[in-house]
Design a protein around this motif. Structure first.
Motif, PDB file in Angstrom:
ATOM      1  N   CYS A 400      17.953 102.993  13.845  1.00 32.51           N
ATOM      2  CA  CYS A 400      17.043 101.958  14.324  1.00 32.51           C
ATOM      3  C   CYS A 400      15.853 101.902  13.383  1.00 32.51           C
ATOM      4  O   CYS A 400      15.198 102.911  13.133  1.00 32.51           O
ATOM      5  CB  CYS A 400      16.580 102.276  15.733  1.00 32.51           C
ATOM      6  SG  CYS A 400      15.248 101.211  16.273  1.00 32.51           S
ATOM      7  N   CYS A 403      12.387 102.729  15.570  1.00 33.53           N
ATOM      8  CA  CYS A 403      11.990 104.060  16.018  1.00 33.53           C
ATOM      9  C   CYS A 403      12.718 105.179  15.279  1.00 33.53           C
ATOM     10  O   CYS A 403      12.405 106.351  15.459  1.00 33.53           O
ATOM     11  CB  CYS A 403      12.219 104.204  17.525  1.00 33.53           C
ATOM     12  SG  CYS A 403      13.967 104.222  17.959  1.00 33.53           S
ATOM     13  N   CYS A 419      19.017  98.984  19.841  1.00 32.35           N
ATOM     14  CA  CYS A 419      18.692 100.406  19.895  1.00 32.35           C
ATOM     15  C   CYS A 419      18.743 100.894  21.341  1.00 32.35           C
ATOM     16  O   CYS A 419      18.154 100.282  22.236  1.00 32.35           O
ATOM     17  CB  CYS A 419      17.299 100.641  19.320  1.00 32.35           C
ATOM     18  SG  CYS A 419      16.832 102.359  19.379  1.00 32.35           S
ATOM     19  N   CYS A 422      14.858 102.658  22.085  1.00 31.60           N
ATOM     20  CA  CYS A 422      13.646 101.869  22.291  1.00 31.60           C
ATOM     21  C   CYS A 422      13.916 100.402  22.633  1.00 31.60           C
ATOM     22  O   CYS A 422      12.982  99.649  22.890  1.00 31.60           O
ATOM     23  CB  CYS A 422      12.731 101.956  21.065  1.00 31.60           C
ATOM     24  SG  CYS A 422      13.335 101.020  19.664  1.00 31.60           S
TER      25      CYS A 422
HETATM   26 ZN   LIG Z   1      14.850 102.232  18.330  1.00 38.39          ZN
END
Ligand SMILES: [Zn+2]
Length: 491
Positions: A400, A403, A419, A422
């Motif tokens: 991702c 994050c 993701c 997050c």
């Molecule tokens: Zn993420």
């Protein structure tokens, strides 16, 4: 690099070229363009094969035993060959000389490629062999400070190349003179650059000019980008742009090719054969051959459309950025077939695994096209002096960008990245491109730190030393070395 043009016509002026003796021992003289061009092509192939016959190969099964590839290596020099073979007497020197370079380059490129293939666990591929007659009539002329050939431009659309030759003493028509000129007229579809040699393919009626890669002045833009090349979109940039081939046009051509191929299959069926192989052996119809020719022409058009797009796109990318980061090419992945799926109900049998001949072919072509785009971006970056970096492709599509969470499930589908940590959503390819850029910047930073520690200047020096020396055309060998010698796939 080279630029290719279409040959319009050929004419021969001055003396009538001496083309050797016919079967009855009578001298042959001709101004017929077809005969003269075939003669030049044959002469070139003769000399090429003469040089090739001196090569050696390692004996199969034995270690370090070299055997000549030919039973009787031909060691004659150009002069001796001319004396023995009267038909080579009036062939221009710089055509025969060009074989020396081309045979050598081709041989060593092939042996190196074979070694690399073995190193990566692939099949070595064929040994370079002799030039066959069926590979077409072609020849090369070296420029040699304008002695080999001369270019005359007549108008915006019309130019010609003049190659000069001399009939040897004793093979001249009285009162006709000794010097002759072969004029190859071609359509000037774009300007001709300063060239080091020309390559004439008489079978395809094309002429190409080989010239050093021109220096391209790059105006700094301050932009940096990561590029993910892929099957769904030809290229995805880290700024969110998706670059696609002109798909509508290509699909249209595909349809027309399919139609032609279906018509070919019909020819085979109507002749009472179940497949094309015995039909071809029996002798295909004129219609069948014509359909095949049309299909090939369309296929070539498709290839040209793709190449054109790739050249334009790579140029655009290089002009627009100061730093380009891409994935390291993984050759092993490219040739991998899908695993066979065993059928649970019937042991010993297999389920369809999404792999058939046509799909394999398409996939192969797609991947060849992707690595070509990459190659273009790479060499154009180097010619422009901008920084080109490659990073390890592992996990770039699963990480991702928001994050940093890495998981296989993050990639919801081929197109969508979602993701699980997050909730970040993005186009999957763009997300990968962003990760590639981040990785590249990390490498640059590490380099800068390392250099600062060793007391040298910042990364600026490294970025600058990729630029070719001003005012000098760079020989290919140096460019190649720079390409391989670059810091690249470190992590
Ligand atoms: Zn993420």
């Amino acid at each position: 690099m080279s630029r290719k043009y279409r040959i319009d016509r050929v004419e021969v002026t001055g003396a009538t070229p001496f083309l050797g003796y016919d079967r009855c021992g009578a001298p042959m003289y001709s101004r017929d363009p077809e005969r003269v061009m075939s003669w030049l092509g044959d002469a070139w192939r003769y000399r090429f094969n003469q040089l090739r016959s001196r090569r050696s190969r390692y004996l199969m099964g034995a270690k370090n035993v070299l055997v000549p590839i030919s039973d009787n290596p031909d060691m004659r020099s150009i002069k001796e060959t001319r004396e023995d073979c009267s038909w080579l007497g009036s062939c221009p020197d710089l055509i025969l000389l060009s074989c020396q370079y081309l045979e050598n380059t081709e041989w060593f490129a092939a042996t190196k490629r074979r070694k690399t293939n073995v190193k990566h666990g692939r099949k070595p591929g064929p040994m370079p062999s002799f030039r066959r007659k069926r590979s077409g009539l072609r020849f090369t002329v070296l420029r040699n400070n304008g002695k080999g050939y001369r270019i005359v431009t007549y108008s915006r659309k019309h130019a010609e190349v003049i190659i000069g030759g001399t009939n040897p003493a004793g093979h001249r028509i009285p009162g006709d003179g000794a010097r002759f000129q072969v004029h190859i007229h071609f359509r000037l579809s774009r300007p001709v650059l300063d060239s080091t040699s020309i390559h004439v393919n008489w079978t395809a009626r094309t002429i190409s000019f080989t010239s050093p890669i021109p220096e391209h002045d790059h105006t700094p833009t301050g932009r940096r980008t990561g590029i993910d090349v892929g099957v769904r979109h030809e290229a995805a940039l880290s700024d969110g742009r998706l670059l696609d081939l002109p798909l509508a046009k290509l699909k249209q051509l595909d349809k027309r090719i399919d139609k032609l191929q279906r018509a070919q299959a019909r020819c085979v069926r109507e002749a009472g054969y179940s497949n094309a192989k015995p039909y071809l052996k029996h002798g295909p119809s004129k219609r069948y051959l014509e359909l095949g020719r049309q299909a090939r022409a369309l296929q070539e058009r498709k290839t040209r459309i793709i190449t054109d797009w790739q050249h334009k796109t790579s140029r655009w990318l290089v002009d627009r950025h100061d730093l380009i980061v891409m994935e390291t090419l993984q050759a092993a992945n490219m040739t991998r077939k899908p695993k066979p799926k065993p059928d649970p109900d019937k042991p010993g049998q297999w389920l369809p695994n999404g792999h058939n001949a046509k799909r394999a072919l398409n996939k192969g072509m797609q991947q060849a096209s992707l690595s070509r785009l990459r190659g273009m971006i790479e060499y154009k970056s180097k010619a422009a002096g901008i920084t080109f970096l490659t990073v390890n492709p592992a996990y770039t599509s699963q990480t991702c960008h928001h994050c940093g969470h890495v998981a296989k499930e993050n990639r919801e589908s081929q197109a969508v990245f979602h993701c699980h940590a997050c909730g970040w959503r993005d186009n999957a390819d763009v997300n990968a491109a962003k990760n590639i850029l981040t990785d590249g910047l990390r490498i640059l930073q590490a380099q800068a730190v390392a250099e600062a520690r060793s007391g040298r200047d910042t990364s600026e020096t490294r970025i600058q030393d990729t630029r070719p020396q001003a005012g000098q055309a760079e020989p290919m060998a140096v460019l190649q070395r720079r390409k391989t010698g670059r810091t690249g796939n470190t992590r």
